[in-house]
Design an enzyme around this catalytic site. Structure first.
Site: not given
Ligand code: FAD
Ligand code: AMP
Length: 476
Positions: A325, A449
């Site tokens: 994230a 500490h």
């Molecule tokens: P996403 O969070 O996947 O968001 C993308 C968004 O785009 C979604 O809401 C989707 O609906 C939207 N979307 C897609 N296509 C379209 C479209 N064509 N039109 C409109 N909307 C669209 N990462 C960490 O850093 N720390 C953690 O502790 C961690 N724990 C995790 C635990 C789990 C169980 C999982 C599954 C993942 C975890 N991650 C963690 C990974 C983290 O969730 C992702 O790296 C992060 O969410 C990526 O962010 P993003 O914005 O790129 O994508």
């Protein structure tokens, strides 16, 4: 709502919503397209991270750790809790409430920053136009488009999802009862975290991992230490075990897998498939845009997150790099700032990673294996938490901190930790690396500490054989 924007972000996860807020802060007229429907059937911002990822998993890790800590360590501290019980539906409800508050918070931040939320599916058209299909279909125009459509769990033919018996990571966050025997496919970050949650709540957990090495991306001294502790907790992690087929009955799942001894079988009550995530590019762009994907299906970008299409950027899980994230958020900020004419960059060499098991496994920079492979002249300092006064007081002494530095310049090249609260401690190492710090810089820093952070101080001192609270092999 106007149809003309300076910036349209497609995707409202931690990469996209952060990019949108930063762009709006910089005076750019900004919209974010998002279509996520949450488990209550409502449209929600926050993406994977807030809805089914980082936040809900940490909420359940926290609840389950409280339970197991009281159950297993209460008496040691002189705390006698007569009957410690788990109310799983209540845990799930608490998790859902946190998700609701945080996703609602993003909606408020959008309003406060004048970011328009375009509800629906976004599709890139030529000339920086974006078609949004929701209740109706509208075409919007932007000077710049940022693609932040994230990732989704990989499904494998050998383990098709089935109801609440064979689930992906999202399904495993919603079980309202504890499976007696649980299978997990994949000993990656997500498999280990979710396996830990249910192990702590009482499941017998078997984890099948195709690779022979445990956490190959982690420094192996740290990974092996973590593996030992997780094994002691009852996680049965089978390495070199590749799932080949599953057979689901009403009540159980039989897993066929192969290891070095041939064909094997194990039967579990429920199964989590956690074999990785793939980028989301489904119906994302019209072919005439000629947007390039790389050979693994990620949107192709350069170091500045520019795609091959002028004015179109891509950030977060949908592009190369670790699926984290904070990596996506940093890319979002940098891209928004560049669009606004500022200088900005992401330091890909100093992005921390954490596995939120107990003990937590946290790292930044290069591992000893990587330094060896690249022939770097390095030095290492290691300090075990068993020698930390604070860890002793906590009765939580497993793990260690390892600092790796250039033997000639003393510059820190990597820091690796396994132990309690290392997800917080790693921030200090990231800051040191961001400031191009040396072990000498950490040596000069005064740490309170007794704190766990003193172990970072001692590990840095140890790189030159001058740690105080451990017998040194080398001296200076
Ligand atoms: P996403 O969070 O996947 O968001 C993308 C968004 O785009 C979604 O809401 C989707 O609906 C939207 N979307 C897609 N296509 C379209 C479209 N064509 N039109 C409109 N909307 C669209 N990462 C960490 O850093 N720390 C953690 O502790 C961690 N724990 C995790 C635990 C789990 C169980 C999982 C599954 C993942 C975890 N991650 C963690 C990974 C983290 O969730 C992702 O790296 C992060 O969410 C990526 O962010 P993003 O914005 O790129 O994508
Ligand atoms: P990550 O990508 O970090 O989430 O980890 C996913 C893990 O799943 C990787 O370590 C893969 O080796 C593992 N994996 C993928 N397919 C299989 C399979 N069929 N059987 C066992 N493990 C698998």
């Amino acid at each position: 709502m106007s149809n003309n924007y300076d910036v349209i972000v497609i995707g409202g996860g931690p990469a996209g919503y952060v990019a949108a807020i930063r762009a709006a802060q910089l005076g750019l007229k900004t919209a974010c397209v998002e279509k996520w429907v949450n488990k209550q059937g409502k449209l929600a911002l926050g993406g994977t991270c807030l809805n089914v990822g980082c936040i809900p998993s940490k909420a359940l890790l926290e609840s389950s750790e409280k339970f197991v800590d009281l159950l297993e360590h209460g008496e040691l501290h002189g705390v006698i809790a007569k009957s410690v019980k788990v109310d799983v539906p209540k845990m799930i409800k608490r998790k859902d409430e946190i998700v609701k508050q945080l996703t609602g918070g993003i909606e408020q931040l959008f309003k406060a920053n004048n970011v328009d939320w375009l509800q629906g599916h976004g599709k890139l058209l030529p000339d920086c136009k974006v078609e949004v299909s929701g209740d109706d279909t509208v075409i919007h125009t932007a000077k710049n488009v940022i693609i932040a459509t994230g990732s989704t769990p990989i499904e494998i033919p050998s383990a098709p999802l089935q109801g609440d018996i064979v689930v992906d990571s999202s399904g495993a966050l919603d079980w309202e009862s504890v499976p007696k025997k649980l299978g997990v496919i994949g000993a990656g970050v997500i498999g280990l975290e979710l396996g830990s949650v249910w192990r702590r709540l009482g499941s017998e957990v078997v984890v099948l991992e195709a690779q022979d090495t445990f956490l190959p991306m982690v420094d192996q001294q740290v990974a092996k230490d973590a593996q030992r502790t997780l094994k002691k907790q009852g996680l049965d992690i089978k390495l070199g075990a590749r799932l080949t087929a599953t057979k689901v009955t009403k009540k159980s799942v039989t897993l066929d897998y192969q290891d070095k001894d041939g064909d094997q079988q194990v039967t579990v009550d429920r199964l989590i498939v956690a074999v990785g995530r793939r980028p989301v590019t489904d119906n994302l762009f019209a072919p005439e845009t000629e947007l390039l994907l790389d050979e693994r299906g990620f949107v192709h970008v350069n170091n500045a997150c520019e795609t091959n299409v002028p004015g179109v950027y891509a950030i977060g899980d949908v592009v190369r790099g670790p699926m984290l994230a904070h990596k996506g958020s940093e890319e979002g900020v940098a891209v928004a700032e560049r669009i606004a004419g500022h200088h900005a960059h992401v330091n890909y060499d100093a992005i921390p990673s954490v596995v939120y098991t107990h003990p937590e496994i946290s790292w930044v920079g290069k591992s000893e294996e990587e330094l060896k492979a690249s022939g770097d002249n390095y030095k290492a300092g290691v300090f075990p938490f068993v020698a930390s006064g604070r860890a002793k007081a906590m009765e939580d002494t497993s793990g260690l901190i390892k600092v790796l530095a250039d033997a000639d310049t003393d510059r820190i090249l990597g820091v690796h930790m396994v132990g309690a609260a290392t997800s917080e401690l790693i921030g200090q190492a990231v800051m040191a690396m961001e400031f191009e710090g040396t072990t000498e810089d950490i040596a000069h820093t005064v740490f309170a500490h007794p704190t766990l952070s003193e172990a970072l101080h001692e590990a840095a001192l140890g790189a030159d054989g001058r740690a105080i609270h451990i017998a040194n092999k080398k001296r200076r």
